[in-house]
Design a protein around this motif. Sequence first.
Motif, PDB file in Angstrom:
ATOM      1  N   LYS A 151       0.831  -1.210   0.000  1.00 47.13           N
ATOM      2  CA  LYS A 151       0.000   0.000   0.000  1.00 47.13           C
ATOM      3  C   LYS A 151       0.866   1.261   0.000  1.00 47.13           C
ATOM      4  CE  LYS A 151      -4.098  -1.593   2.542  1.00 47.13           C
ATOM      5  NZ  LYS A 151      -4.833  -1.412   3.818  1.00 47.13           N
ATOM      6  N   ASP A 152       1.983   1.215   0.735  1.00 49.04           N
ATOM      7  CA  ASP A 152       2.876   2.367   0.858  1.00 49.04           C
ATOM      8  C   ASP A 152       3.879   2.481  -0.293  1.00 49.04           C
ATOM      9  OD1 ASP A 152       1.607   2.930   3.261  1.00 49.04           O
ATOM     10  OD2 ASP A 152       3.189   2.045   4.504  1.00 49.04           O
ATOM     11  N   GLY A 153       3.837   1.539  -1.243  1.00 49.98           N
ATOM     12  CA  GLY A 153       4.749   1.580  -2.383  1.00 49.98           C
ATOM     13  C   GLY A 153       6.151   1.095  -2.075  1.00 49.98           C
ATOM     14  N   LYS A 154       6.337   0.400  -0.954  1.00 53.37           N
ATOM     15  CA  LYS A 154       7.668  -0.079  -0.569  1.00 53.37           C
ATOM     16  C   LYS A 154       8.011  -1.429  -1.193  1.00 53.37           C
ATOM     17  CE  LYS A 154       7.585   2.499   3.732  1.00 53.37           C
ATOM     18  NZ  LYS A 154       7.489   2.428   5.185  1.00 53.37           N
ATOM     19  N   ILE A 155       6.994  -2.226  -1.578  1.00 53.33           N
ATOM     20  CA  ILE A 155       7.206  -3.477  -2.302  1.00 53.33           C
ATOM     21  C   ILE A 155       6.225  -3.514  -3.472  1.00 53.33           C
ATOM     22  CG2 ILE A 155       8.103  -4.771  -0.322  1.00 53.33           C
ATOM     23  CD1 ILE A 155       5.359  -6.188  -0.139  1.00 53.33           C
ATOM     24  N   ASP A 156       6.515  -4.399  -4.428  1.00 53.22           N
ATOM     25  CA  ASP A 156       5.676  -4.530  -5.616  1.00 53.22           C
ATOM     26  C   ASP A 156       4.782  -5.767  -5.585  1.00 53.22           C
ATOM     27  OD1 ASP A 156       6.844  -2.244  -7.043  1.00 53.22           O
ATOM     28  OD2 ASP A 156       8.663  -3.485  -7.034  1.00 53.22           O
ATOM     29  N   ALA A 157       5.149  -6.751  -4.776  1.00 54.96           N
ATOM     30  CA  ALA A 157       4.389  -7.996  -4.696  1.00 54.96           C
ATOM     31  C   ALA A 157       4.787  -8.717  -3.409  1.00 54.96           C
ATOM     32  CB  ALA A 157       4.681  -8.881  -5.903  1.00 54.96           C
ATOM     33  N   PHE A 158       3.966  -9.706  -3.045  1.00 56.59           N
ATOM     34  CA  PHE A 158       4.328 -10.532  -1.898  1.00 56.59           C
ATOM     35  C   PHE A 158       3.740 -11.925  -2.018  1.00 56.59           C
ATOM     36  CE2 PHE A 158       0.442  -8.399  -0.474  1.00 56.59           C
ATOM     37  CZ  PHE A 158      -0.294  -9.398   0.155  1.00 56.59           C
ATOM     38  N   PHE A 159       4.411 -12.855  -1.357  1.00 52.71           N
ATOM     39  CA  PHE A 159       3.936 -14.226  -1.210  1.00 52.71           C
ATOM     40  C   PHE A 159       3.249 -14.339   0.143  1.00 52.71           C
ATOM     41  CE2 PHE A 159       7.297 -14.701  -4.273  1.00 52.71           C
ATOM     42  CZ  PHE A 159       6.982 -15.825  -5.033  1.00 52.71           C
ATOM     43  N   TRP A 160       2.212 -15.170   0.199  1.00 52.06           N
ATOM     44  CA  TRP A 160       1.562 -15.475   1.469  1.00 52.06           C
ATOM     45  C   TRP A 160       0.961 -16.868   1.378  1.00 52.06           C
ATOM     46  CZ3 TRP A 160       1.119 -15.404   6.329  1.00 52.06           C
ATOM     47  CH2 TRP A 160      -0.046 -15.822   6.971  1.00 52.06           C
ATOM     48  N   VAL A 161       1.148 -17.659   2.425  1.00 51.44           N
ATOM     49  CA  VAL A 161       0.535 -18.979   2.523  1.00 51.44           C
ATOM     50  C   VAL A 161      -0.366 -18.976   3.741  1.00 51.44           C
ATOM     51  CG1 VAL A 161       0.940 -21.437   2.885  1.00 51.44           C
ATOM     52  CG2 VAL A 161       2.476 -20.134   1.410  1.00 51.44           C
ATOM     53  N   GLY A 162      -1.634 -19.292   3.523  1.00 51.33           N
ATOM     54  CA  GLY A 162      -2.566 -19.328   4.640  1.00 51.33           C
ATOM     55  C   GLY A 162      -3.938 -19.791   4.209  1.00 51.33           C
ATOM     56  N   GLY A 163      -4.783 -19.975   5.197  1.00 48.95           N
ATOM     57  CA  GLY A 163      -6.160 -20.361   4.944  1.00 48.95           C
ATOM     58  C   GLY A 163      -6.951 -19.190   4.386  1.00 48.95           C
ATOM     59  N   LEU A 164      -8.161 -19.495   3.983  1.00 51.11           N
ATOM     60  CA  LEU A 164      -9.038 -18.477   3.408  1.00 51.11           C
ATOM     61  C   LEU A 164     -10.222 -18.222   4.321  1.00 51.11           C
ATOM     62  CD1 LEU A 164      -9.146 -19.687  -0.283  1.00 51.11           C
ATOM     63  CD2 LEU A 164      -7.739 -17.873   0.680  1.00 51.11           C
ATOM     64  N   PRO A 165     -10.654 -17.015   4.406  1.00 50.54           N
ATOM     65  CA  PRO A 165      -9.960 -15.825   3.911  1.00 50.54           C
ATOM     66  C   PRO A 165      -8.883 -15.380   4.891  1.00 50.54           C
ATOM     67  CG  PRO A 165     -12.034 -15.185   4.902  1.00 50.54           C
ATOM     68  CD  PRO A 165     -11.954 -16.686   4.987  1.00 50.54           C
TER      69      PRO A 165
END
Length: 144
Positions: free
Chosen positions: A73-87
């Motif tokens: 949101k702050d423009g510090k990264i362009d993408a991320f990985f996340w592993v977890g349940g939904l939602p």
Amino acid sequence: MILYPNRMHVVSIEGRGVAKMADLKGKRVSTGSPGSATEVMAFRADRGRRASTRTADMKRERLGVAESVNAIKDGKIDAFFWVGGLPTAAVTDLANTPSTKIKMIDHADAVAAMNKKYGNLYVEDAIPKDDLQAAWTPTTSRPR
């Protein structure tokens, strides 16, 4: 026995130049907290992809999911990985942020290679759009 499936998310937002896994090359990407399941899966998916981009080609950050959402949101990264349940609350928050269009990046091309290297643990799956109230039809991998 599976209590609930963990799904791997590769998340970006519109305007960051990330539409496919190969686009992560040279981008600022969070691969998860140090030693986390997210970090392990990010490396496994990266090694399993047929594309040439490797985690070594990314400007890697090691952030948890909430920190990753704030950073994108702050423009510090362009993408991320996340592993977890939904939602996952943090990803849902990002999907529902006004003026932000979430992009789920397809990484299904890594599943067969991941299963070959690590055992028959992963399947292709889709994260239902209703889980994030955003419009897309991504393909993702999750442990069996």
